[in-house]
Design a protein around this motif. Sequence first.
Motif, short mmCIF file in Angstrom:
data_model
loop_
_atom_site.label_atom_id
_atom_site.label_comp_id
_atom_site.label_asym_id
_atom_site.label_seq_id
_atom_site.Cartn_x
_atom_site.Cartn_y
_atom_site.Cartn_z
N MET A 1 1.40 -6.41 4.20
CA MET A 1 0.50 -5.69 3.33
C MET A 1 0.15 -6.50 2.07
N LEU B 1 -3.50 -6.81 0.06
CA LEU B 1 -3.67 -6.65 -1.38
C LEU B 1 -4.38 -7.85 -1.97
N ASP C 1 -3.08 -2.93 -8.98
CA ASP C 1 -2.30 -3.07 -7.75
C ASP C 1 -1.83 -1.74 -7.17
N ASN C 2 -1.34 -0.83 -8.02
CA ASN C 2 -0.86 0.46 -7.51
C ASN C 2 -1.98 1.24 -6.84
N ASN D 1 -2.93 -0.58 -3.55
CA ASN D 1 -1.90 -0.36 -2.53
C ASN D 1 -1.96 1.06 -1.96
N ASN E 1 -2.61 1.91 1.95
CA ASN E 1 -1.74 2.79 2.74
C ASN E 1 -2.53 3.93 3.37
#
Length: 111
Positions: free
Chosen positions: A1, A5, A20-21, A24, A28
């Motif tokens: 993953m 990213l 990034d959060n 991500n 997902n």
Amino acid sequence: MMAELEDVKTLLNITDSTQDNLINLMINNVRSHLKIKLGKDVPTDLTFIVTEIVVRRFNRVGSEGMQSESVEGHSITFYDLEKEFTPYEDIIEKYKVDDGTSNRAGKVRFF
């Protein structure tokens, strides 16, 4: 993953980790949706679908729920979220799990 990213960040020209959060989470969610469509884990060959859809979703942040926007002559039309996998349906169909209900003909060899 991590590769996904980094691919998404490269396509969006993001050089720091502040998003990034969010990215991500989107990765997902798209992976989970694709996994359901496939009936199995997402093969490495199909990670480009995840990346392309995440980029589209990221570009819609703040515009969720809108299908089009027009400001001073500049017009934007968004993909309908229900149809975001439509351009990839042929590819997805080729990778789906064969549950024994398909009508595909096979070959048999006797040695």
